[in-house]
Design a protein around this motif. Structure first.
Motif, PDB file in Angstrom:
ATOM      1  N   SER A  57      14.489  84.667  40.693  1.00 49.42           N
ATOM      2  CA  SER A  57      15.927  84.697  40.433  1.00 49.42           C
ATOM      3  C   SER A  57      16.616  83.494  41.055  1.00 49.42           C
ATOM      4  N   ASN A  58      17.731  83.085  40.445  1.00 54.00           N
ATOM      5  CA  ASN A  58      18.495  81.956  40.979  1.00 54.00           C
ATOM      6  C   ASN A  58      19.520  82.383  42.022  1.00 54.00           C
ATOM      7  N   GLY A  59      19.515  83.632  42.407  1.00 52.45           N
ATOM      8  CA  GLY A  59      20.461  84.102  43.420  1.00 52.45           C
ATOM      9  C   GLY A  59      21.571  84.955  42.854  1.00 52.45           C
ATOM     10  N   ASN A  60      21.837  84.819  41.548  1.00 54.42           N
ATOM     11  CA  ASN A  60      22.870  85.640  40.906  1.00 54.42           C
ATOM     12  C   ASN A  60      22.268  86.784  40.099  1.00 54.42           C
ATOM     13  N   GLY A  61      20.969  86.710  39.880  1.00 50.84           N
ATOM     14  CA  GLY A  61      20.323  87.715  39.051  1.00 50.84           C
ATOM     15  C   GLY A  61      20.128  89.031  39.780  1.00 50.84           C
ATOM     16  N   SER A  62      20.018  90.090  39.009  1.00 54.14           N
ATOM     17  CA  SER A  62      19.818  91.410  39.582  1.00 54.14           C
ATOM     18  C   SER A  62      18.324  91.706  39.647  1.00 54.14           C
ATOM     19  N   GLU A  63      18.002  92.844  40.261  1.00 54.56           N
ATOM     20  CA  GLU A  63      16.610  93.271  40.316  1.00 54.56           C
ATOM     21  C   GLU A  63      16.203  94.029  39.054  1.00 54.56           C
TER      22      GLU A  63
ATOM     23  N   ILE B 205       2.375  91.544  30.532  1.00 55.39           N
ATOM     24  CA  ILE B 205       3.179  90.733  29.627  1.00 55.39           C
ATOM     25  C   ILE B 205       2.298  90.227  28.495  1.00 55.39           C
ATOM     26  N   SER B 206       2.799  90.329  27.280  1.00 54.87           N
ATOM     27  CA  SER B 206       2.061  89.873  26.104  1.00 54.87           C
ATOM     28  C   SER B 206       2.726  88.650  25.496  1.00 54.87           C
ATOM     29  N   SER B 207       1.956  87.917  24.723  1.00 54.94           N
ATOM     30  CA  SER B 207       2.514  86.751  24.037  1.00 54.94           C
ATOM     31  C   SER B 207       3.658  87.171  23.123  1.00 54.94           C
ATOM     32  N   GLY B 208       4.753  86.409  23.166  1.00 52.60           N
ATOM     33  CA  GLY B 208       5.920  86.724  22.347  1.00 52.60           C
ATOM     34  C   GLY B 208       6.956  87.574  23.047  1.00 52.60           C
ATOM     35  N   ASP B 209       6.606  88.076  24.225  1.00 49.99           N
ATOM     36  CA  ASP B 209       7.579  88.888  24.975  1.00 49.99           C
ATOM     37  C   ASP B 209       8.761  88.025  25.421  1.00 49.99           C
ATOM     38  N   ILE B 210       9.914  88.653  25.548  1.00 54.07           N
ATOM     39  CA  ILE B 210      11.106  88.003  26.097  1.00 54.07           C
ATOM     40  C   ILE B 210      11.486  88.741  27.369  1.00 54.07           C
ATOM     41  N   ILE B 211      11.565  87.998  28.472  1.00 53.08           N
ATOM     42  CA  ILE B 211      11.943  88.568  29.767  1.00 53.08           C
ATOM     43  C   ILE B 211      13.330  88.045  30.111  1.00 53.08           C
ATOM     44  N   TYR B 212      14.221  88.957  30.431  1.00 55.67           N
ATOM     45  CA  TYR B 212      15.605  88.542  30.695  1.00 55.67           C
ATOM     46  C   TYR B 212      16.112  89.169  31.986  1.00 55.67           C
ATOM     47  N   ILE B 213      16.613  88.309  32.877  1.00 56.23           N
ATOM     48  CA  ILE B 213      17.264  88.783  34.100  1.00 56.23           C
ATOM     49  C   ILE B 213      18.761  88.534  33.962  1.00 56.23           C
ATOM     50  N   SER B 214      19.518  89.601  33.937  1.00 58.83           N
ATOM     51  CA  SER B 214      20.971  89.457  33.825  1.00 58.83           C
ATOM     52  C   SER B 214      21.582  89.404  35.214  1.00 58.83           C
ATOM     53  N   SER B 215      22.813  88.922  35.276  1.00 54.64           N
ATOM     54  CA  SER B 215      23.543  88.981  36.543  1.00 54.64           C
ATOM     55  C   SER B 215      24.426  90.212  36.471  1.00 54.64           C
TER      56      SER B 215
END
Length: 351
Positions: free
Chosen positions: A139-145, A179-189
């Motif tokens: 995380s860049n510091g603003n992202g949640s867990e 994690i599989s190929s094509g997956d999208i991982i998203y960390i929101s703030s």
């Protein structure tokens, strides 16, 4: 800010440790696909050494065999497949085939949102969520867990959320999926809005130890001098919006921790302007004043600087609107408690 930075440095180090352990995994788990470049060697047969790219159709071209479909095969399975074809064709008895991946191109994952290095990452092995996040620097510091993973399944997409706190605090591997190929991982703030009479109104991220009502009020610079001690908290749980009033003063004075709830993304805190009462007539200072908690008529008179020489505490009148907006005129005693927006009128005494 320093606490948040330290927290996320620790988190990144944990992610990195997961990544290092992944490097010890057998890379034979990697599934070959279009675009991958592989090098094939057959023991004691240097003339068969080949470097080739997997075609869009998922095949390679190999001496003596022609096209061999390898897409979707692990490296070890592809080795056995080529060895079996060489032996079945009568070319080599008990061939020893070795395949190494020169360029990984077919397997990739997108890591987006509040991470240090968002982007598309080529996978050279089978990895889990923690290892994937380590690729992006954490995380860049603003992202949640809370991490969202979007996967393709049965011709559609499946969206699931995972809480990294469960992984790092309790070691719950259910929060660390493959994690599989094509997956999208998203960390929101994850953000909570703090509005109204605070030092710095705005949106604040849920990170580190910033989670409860008082945490966010503190992040927003505290309640301003014009703000009320009772704040409005709006939460959304399971699609249901709830509005509640929280007495911040009692949180500190009485230690009512049960009311200091943990907030989630989309929740908001509103600090209204403090309630007032009005006083005029035979007092030293007329006007609007802050209505303190459980303020009495006698205290209101003192707030107005006391009576003028002509004023009297007898027959003090209070104008008050009821729930329907109708104005009532009440003859008040010194010990009566005032309500917000009450208008106190001090009459002139009779000599």
């Amino acid at each position: 800010m320093v606490v948040n930075l330290c927290k996320w440095i620790c988190l990144s180090l944990l992610l990195l440790s997961f990544s290092l352990s992944a490097a010890e995994k057998d890379k034979q788990e990697y599934l070959l696909g279009a675009g991958d470049v592989i090098k094939i060697n057959v023991y004691s047969n240097p003339d068969l050494a080949t470097e080739t790219r997997v075609t869009v159709g998922g095949a390679i071209t190999f001496p003596l065999l022609g096209e061999v479909k390898v897409a979707g095969d692990s490296v070890s399975i592809a080795e056995k497949k080529i060895a079996k074809l060489l032996e079945r064709g009568g070319y080599i008895k008990d061939p020893q085939v070795n395949i190494s991946v020169v360029q990984y191109q077919s397997q990739s994952v997108s890591i987006l949102g509040d991470v240090m290095k968002p982007g598309k990452y080529v996978l050279d092995q089978s990895i889990n969520l923690a290892e994937a996040l380590a690729l992006a620097g954490g995380s860049n510091g603003n992202g949640s867990e809370i991490v969202t993973i979007i996967k393709e399944a049965n011709g559609g997409t499946v969206k699931r959320e995972y809480d990294l706190r469960d992984l790092f605090k309790s070691g719950n591997q259910m929060s660390n999926p493959s994690i599989s190929s094509g997956d999208i991982i998203y960390i929101s703030s994850r953000e909570v809005s703090v509005l109204g009479q605070v030092g710095r109104p705005g949106k604040y991220s849920i990170v580190g130890n910033v989670r409860t009502i008082t945490d966010f009020i503190s992040q927003a610079g505290g309640i301003a001098p014009s703000g009320d001690d009772k704040v409005v908290v709006i939460t959304k749980r399971n699609g249901e919006v709830t509005r509640s009033e929280v007495d911040v003063d009692s949180l500190y004075k009485e230690g009512n921790l049960a009311a200091n709830i943990e907030l989630m993304n989309g929740d908001s805190i509103y600090v209204p302007r403090y309630p007032v009462f009005y006083i005029y007539g035979e007092v030293q200072r007329s006007g609007a004043f802050r209505l303190e908690r459980n303020m009495t008529v006698s205290q209101a008179l003192a707030t107005g600087g006391g009576l003028t020489p002509r004023g009297t505490e007898h027959n003090v009148r209070v104008k008050r609107r009821d729930a329907k907006g109708v104005v009532q005129i009440i003859t008040a005693n010194e010990g009566d408690t005032l309500q917000p927006n009450d208008v106190v009128f001090v009459r002139e005494g009779l000599f």
